[in-house]
Design an enzyme around this catalytic site. Structure first.
Site, mmCIF file in Angstrom:
data_model
loop_
_atom_site.group_PDB
_atom_site.id
_atom_site.type_symbol
_atom_site.label_atom_id
_atom_site.label_comp_id
_atom_site.label_asym_id
_atom_site.label_seq_id
_atom_site.Cartn_x
_atom_site.Cartn_y
_atom_site.Cartn_z
ATOM 1 N N PRO A 2 0.521 -1.515 -0.305
ATOM 2 C CA PRO A 2 -0.034 -0.181 0.280
ATOM 3 C C PRO A 2 0.854 1.418 0.212
ATOM 4 C CG PRO A 2 -0.902 -1.453 1.464
ATOM 5 C CD PRO A 2 -0.039 -1.866 0.949
ATOM 6 N N GLU A 3 0.674 2.231 -0.785
ATOM 7 C CA GLU A 3 1.549 3.495 -1.147
ATOM 8 C C GLU A 3 0.487 4.849 -0.153
ATOM 9 O OE1 GLU A 3 4.328 3.530 -2.441
ATOM 10 O OE2 GLU A 3 5.085 2.327 -4.161
#
Length: 270
Positions: A2-3
Site C-alpha cells: 500500500p502506498e
C-alpha cells in the site's frame, strides 16, 4: 505494498465508523507482526474514545485522549469495517471493537504490518525522523533543492527517501518523474531548480489524483474487502516496460535503482 494514496483512502474509509466511538475491546489473535503488539494495549484501550483518524506517512493514527494507536499495513495488510462478532479467518490478526457494534479488522497475510502506541505529547521513534508530507506546504522547491544540493544519488532514490519526503513510493515517483520530464537516473544534484519545481508540482498532482480516484472505493471498507483500487489511475510508465510511451511512442526502458525497478522513456525524460 500500500502506498500513500491507498493509506489515505483507508483513513477516509474507516473514519466515519470510528471517530467519536468508544473502544470496547482490542482482540489480538496474532501479536507477532513486524513488531510485537504491545501487551498493555488490551487493558489500556477499552473505554477510550477515538477523537480523530489521520495519517502520518504510511501510518494510520487513531487519536485518543491518552495517545495515538498507530497502524501500518505493511506489505499486504488491509483494514475492514465489520459487525462485531464477525468470525475471523486465518490472516485476521487484530480487531478493534467499538461501542457502535462495529469493529475494524487488520488482515495481514505476510505479517509485515504493525499495531503500536505513542503516548499523548510524545512522538513514536518510527515517526521522529520522517520528512515532510508531500502534499504539505513544507514540501516546496526551496526545500527539495536544499535536499538535492551536491547529491550524487539518483533523483528517484532521493524523492523516495522518507527522511527527505514521506510516502512517495515507487509507483508515484515513477509517474511524477515522467510527468516532470526528468530521467530517474539523473543525479539529484544535477537537476536544475526549475525542473525540481516542476517535480514538486507533479508529485503533488499525481498523489492528489490517486487519492481522488481512491475515494471511489470507500464503500469497500464496509462489507467488502477493505482494499482500495491501487491501479485505478492510468499509469504512464510504472509496470509498462517494453510498451510504447503514451506520449511519443518510444519503447519504455527499465533500470534498477536502489534495488527497485524503474521504467522510463528515454525520449521524454532527460
Amino acid at each position: 505494498m500500500p502506498e500513500l494514496p491507498e493509506v489515505e483512502t483507508t483513513c477516509r474509509g474507516i473514519a466515519p465508523h470510528t471517530e467519536g466511538q468508544r473502544v470496547v475491546a482490542l482482540h489480538v489473535r496474532q501479536p507477532q507482526l513486524r513488531w510485537l503488539v504491545p501487551e498493555q494495549l488490551v487493558r489500556q484501550l477499552p473505554g477510550q474514545v477515538v477523537c480523530r483518524v489521520h495519517r502520518r506517512a504510511k501510518y494510520i493514527l487513531l487519536a485518543m485522549p491518552q495517545g495515538d494507536l498507530l497502524i501500518h499495513l505493511g506489505m499486504s495488510g488491509s483494514l475492514r469495517v465489520l459487525p462485531a462478532g464477525t468470525p475471523a479467518l486465518k490472516h485476521d490478526h487484530v480487531d478493534l471493537e467499538f461501542s457502535n457494534g462495529q469493529l475494524i479488522r487488520l488482515t495481514d497475510p505476510r505479517r509485515f504490518g504493525a499495531v503500536l502506541w505513542q503516548d499523548a505529547g510524545s512522538v513514536h521513534p518510527l515517526l521522529q525522523t520522517l520528512g515532510p508530507e508531500p502534499l504539505s506546504e513544507a514540501f516546496d522547491v526551496d526545500y527539495l533543492a536544499n535536499c538535492c544540493k551536491d547529491r550524487k544519488q539518483s533523483i528517484k532514490q532521493r524523492i523516495m527517501d522518507n527522511h527527505v519526503v514521506v510516502g512517495v513510493g515507487n509507483i508515484y515517483a515513477s509517474e511524477a518523474l515522467f510527468a516532470a520530464g526528468i530521467d530517474p537516473r539523473r543525479a539529484a544534484g544535477l537537476v536544475s531548480r526549475r525542473r525540481l519545481g516542476k517535480l514538486v508540482v507533479e508529485v503533488k498532482r499525481v498523489l492528489s489524483y490517486a487519492i481522488e480516484r481512491g475515494g471511489t472505493t470507500l464503500r469497500d471498507f464496509v462489507g467488502g474487502d477493505g482494499k482500495p483500487g491501487y491501479f485505478q489511475q492510468e499509469l504512464y510508465v510504472y509496470g509498462r516496460k517494453g510498451s510504447p510511451c503514451r506520449c511519443c511512442g518510444s519503447i519504455l526502458k527499465e533500470v534498477r535503482l536502489g534495488q527497485r525497478s524503474s521504467v522510463f522513456c528515454a525520449e521524454c525524460q532527460s
